[in-house]
Design an enzyme around this catalytic site. Sequence first.
Site, PDB file in Angstrom:
ATOM      1  N   GLU A 405       0.873  -0.938   0.011  1.00 46.29           N
ATOM      2  CA  GLU A 405      -0.020  -0.185   0.009  1.00 46.29           C
ATOM      3  C   GLU A 405       1.059   1.223  -0.122  1.00 46.29           C
ATOM      4  OE1 GLU A 405      -2.665  -3.468   1.236  1.00 46.29           O
ATOM      5  OE2 GLU A 405      -0.633  -2.711   1.848  1.00 46.29           O
ATOM      6  N   HIS A 472     -11.620  -5.650   8.554  1.00 41.65           N
ATOM      7  CA  HIS A 472     -12.148  -5.516   7.301  1.00 41.65           C
ATOM      8  C   HIS A 472     -13.620  -4.565   7.595  1.00 41.65           C
ATOM      9  CE1 HIS A 472      -9.766  -8.950   6.546  1.00 41.65           C
ATOM     10  NE2 HIS A 472      -9.672  -8.600   5.241  1.00 41.65           N
TER      11      HIS A 472
END
Length: 666
Positions: A405, A472
């Site tokens: 990322e 998540h």
Amino acid sequence: MLTSAKSHINYDKKNLDDRILLQLYKNMLKPRLIEEKMLILIRQGKVSKWFSGIGQEAISVGVTMALQTNEYILPMHRNLGVFTTRDIPLHRLFSQWQGKANGFTKGRDRSFHFGTQDYHIVGMISHLGPQLGVADGIALASKLKNKGQVTAVFTGEGGTSEGDFHEALNVAAVWQLPVIFCIENNGYGLSTPTSEQYYCKDLADRGKGYGIDSFIFDGNNILEVYGKVLKLAESIRKRPRPILIEFKTFRMRGHEEASGTKYVPNELMEEWEIKDPITNYRNYLLNLGVLTAAKDEELRQAFKAEIDEALQVAGAEEAIVPDKSVELGDVYKPFEYQHIVPKSEPENIRFIDAISQGLRQSMQRHRDLVIMGQDIAEYGGVFKITEGFVEEFGNERVRNTPICESAIVETAMGLSIAGMKAVVEMQFADFVSSGFNPIVNYLAKSHYRWNEKADVVIRMPCGAGVAAGPFHSQTNEAWFTKTPGLKVVYPAFPYDAKGLLATAINDPNPVMYFEHKALYRSIRQDVPTDYFTIPFGKASLLKEGEAITIITYGAGVHWALDTLENNKDVSADLIDLRTLQPLDTEAIYKSVKKTGRAIILQEDSLFGGIASDLSALIMENCFEYLDAPVKRVASMETPIPFINQLEDQYLAKGRFESALRALLEY
């Protein structure tokens, strides 16, 4: 008078003519003389800090001269030779170091923490690693546009310990990007010797693990640096690929002047002192007959005069006068919003369809827009938002990324610097923590620091309600509303999602674009099929009433709508913020002044969330209109649990109705 002497470095001029040989010397001598002057100025208190590159000039000068002037270089704080070889006016450099307005950061940052598009230089930030990924992005833009250009980026041996280094090398290798990664191995990371930084024999060996051609050069030998980098750069322009070069050199002064060099053994200093790149090269040129003692003295006096004159110009410049409007006005790049009204008939689509449609139409509209993310190409993303995009736009513009990322956010920044646009999909908003540094320290601060836009949108699939657990399900917008320079968008309806996404991509500033996963397939709305935009900073008044103001966003909007549907006797203004930065305070104040009560609903846990700031703003600006305390309703102060019984208990949704009733009865 200077006399010829032995050189302790083995030089080979090959086919270089005398003009180049002399220019290499001049380009090393100039930064050395500037540094010697700076050491005097720092003792006089005229410069606050200085990171010396004495002894390392051959690397900066050799690499810069080997590149073309329109090719980007990303230097560090010991690479003064990059800036002087690119002929940046000295008075501007001195203004920069003295915090004057004529510098490159208007006094907002120091030393070499700046860039300049005019000279194709992108300066460092103190976190070191992010510039490596930024170089990937600039190189990617060059490759996509078939420019045949090379990008060079510097780091030190200490910087190779950072994850950004490894991520950037991996991305460059996978995508075969035309980047020269330059490691200046100068012996110490501040006071930490190389023996405590890495265990491999040579840092160049790390490139082999990524399939990158790697080399070790004598960083004090200007002819080796220039000649070999020149040859490599020519090769890379013809066949784009990354190269890793470890330059062996030494830092002859402290990390910065205040730290000194007491931790360095004397014999090590003496060993490297005889390898001084300028003294040795001067002796070589004297013996070769390319330079004479008289010519050398003439060059030195000319440079000293230029330095003194530039110092006088910078010194005569007025000190910066603080101006709040100027400071606030430079946090974001000015954006002229273009309101585009839809003309087509609407169709009833889901939230997720609206995002996909808006993204596709922006790709059609902006030919220089690149989308990057994990599994977004052929697979279409884990939520299938980019399904079919590869067939329409190709793999060059719809790019699967490795799981890194940080480097991908940095690559997006590099694309922006090179004049392109980027959308990065975080597979889940939770994963943004792995890319947090470049977002809050690079993207957010670039325009304020050196007037450089960050034309990047980061899509953030977020939120609970789908039993996805603590990794998540977070809705972490508060991490970014706190950071000046970022814009934060959080739509609740398909229409808004499409129009706000178009605006986010048009906006040259970095935008964190939140998409609630639980809304993806549960919320439908009539949405025009053609392209349109919605302005930032304009809340939506969904319901009007007299008794209370409900302020919320994202999934909270639908929780509030359900509550009002089940409590039809409640007369409420319901405000959907839509964007959290910029914030529509005017709509909030107007409603609260009318109703006299305010309740703020957020999915995020309570402490430190945006509801706290909204409450403070209302108390500070609407206190005399209030008939009751401002109420915040948020989720529990725990991580988000997985199983639905615990998730339901965690979420604010189940507590909102009772809190609303209690505030109405206050």
